[in-house]
Design a protein around this motif. Structure first.
Motif, PDB file in Angstrom:
ATOM      1  N   TYR A 179       0.697  -1.003   0.364  1.00  0.00           N
ATOM      2  CA  TYR A 179       0.279  -0.111   0.081  1.00  0.00           C
ATOM      3  C   TYR A 179       1.128   1.087   0.215  1.00  0.00           C
ATOM      4  O   TYR A 179       1.281   1.051   0.396  1.00  0.00           O
ATOM      5  CB  TYR A 179      -0.590  -0.079   1.285  1.00  0.00           C
ATOM      6  N   GLY A 185      -5.137   8.942  -4.679  1.00  0.00           N
ATOM      7  CA  GLY A 185      -5.093   8.185  -4.425  1.00  0.00           C
ATOM      8  C   GLY A 185      -6.295   7.347  -3.673  1.00  0.00           C
ATOM      9  O   GLY A 185      -7.863   8.392  -3.203  1.00  0.00           O
ATOM     10  N   LYS A 219      -3.111   2.280  -4.451  1.00  0.00           N
ATOM     11  CA  LYS A 219      -3.016   3.252  -3.766  1.00  0.00           C
ATOM     12  C   LYS A 219      -4.140   4.588  -3.292  1.00  0.00           C
ATOM     13  O   LYS A 219      -4.950   3.994  -3.226  1.00  0.00           O
ATOM     14  CB  LYS A 219      -2.655   3.988  -5.241  1.00  0.00           C
ATOM     15  N   HIS A 221      -5.860   6.976  -0.438  1.00  0.00           N
ATOM     16  CA  HIS A 221      -5.357   8.592   0.164  1.00  0.00           C
ATOM     17  C   HIS A 221      -6.070   8.680   1.999  1.00  0.00           C
ATOM     18  O   HIS A 221      -7.179   8.712   1.628  1.00  0.00           O
ATOM     19  CB  HIS A 221      -6.313   9.060  -1.345  1.00  0.00           C
TER      20      HIS A 221
END
Length: 252
Positions: A179, A185, A219, A221
């Motif tokens: 990750y 992301g 990805k 966020h």
């Protein structure tokens, strides 16, 4: 009484080249020294008479012991506000590291601020992450500022400096999820996370490097609230790491 030569030797350990050549680092303060004394080999222990009165057992845990006055401690200390005890420990010998498929590991890609690195080591200790893998460009985990910021966690979290892209590529080839945190992301709160894997955190200014980003399998966020709000450009990497690791641990 402690000699000027020993004071000079201790102060030389502020520099990475001398820590590397001597294989030693400095820790200051009661908690930090006491935590490390139980886990690491101590070369030199310097403390005030008052500290020694309360920690007489420590004489047996160091190769060299010194009782110093407050004025002498101010000369020995690397801190602006000296504490009652300073110790010189041997840096643990590095061991080969292979990410485990059944553990959560943190990877740091060029984290340069000592305070950030120390904070990250401390939070890994809190969240039960026992290994951190770092690019060679990441700050030295045994620098005085990093050690101080770990609040003793440096004795319980193993930090490995290695070829980070190669390490991550090897892990990915073994089916381990990698990750990484990116502004583009997927929302971490809407993403399926695994109990195990590797979480990559990037440089304070530039984020995760292109070479490492190419290896990341997921990805993610951390969104602002609300998601369309005008906010700061990004989070401090220590804070972002805490939020990310906490979310992984919360799920499992």
């Amino acid at each position: 009484m402690i000699s000027k030569n020993i004071v000079k030797q201790i102060h030389s350990l502020e520099q990475r080249k001398f820590r590397k050549s001597e294989g030693k680092f400095v820790a200051e303060g009661n908690k930090l020294v006491e935590d490390n004394l139980s886990a690491m080999r101590c070369h030199r222990l310097v403390a005030t008479a008052q500290w020694w009165e309360q920690h007489d057992y420590a004489h047996a845990l160091a190769e060299e012991c010194f009782v110093v006055t407050r004025d002498e401690m101010e000369k020995v200390s690397l801190m602006q506000t000296p504490q009652d005890v300073l110790a010189v420990f041997y840096i643990p010998q590095p061991t080969p590291f292979v990410p485990a498929a059944d553990a959560l590991t943190l990877a740091l890609d060029c984290i340069q601020d000592p305070g950030n690195l120390g904070t990250i080591i401390r939070l890994c200790d809190w969240f039960g992450i026992h290994d951190i893998v770092c690019s060679p460009t990441t700050a030295d985990c045994f620098s005085p500022k990093v050690v101080q910021a770990t609040m003793g966690a440096i004795s319980r979290v193993r930090v490995h400096y290695l070829d980070l892209p190669q390490c991550l590529a090897d892990a990915r080839s073994r089916g381990i999820n990698v990750y990484g945190t990116f502004l583009e992301g997927a929302n971490i709160y809407d993403t399926n996370l695994s109990a195990n894997g590797i979480i990559v955190m990037g440089n304070e200014g530039n984020g995760i490097s292109d070479e490492v980003a190419a290896i990341v399998t997921h990805k993610i966020h951390i969104p602002p609230f609300p998601e369309d709000a005008q906010t700061s450009e990004s989070l401090n990497v220590g804070i972002a790491t805490a939020i990310t690791v906490a979310e992984f641990r919360r799920r499992f």
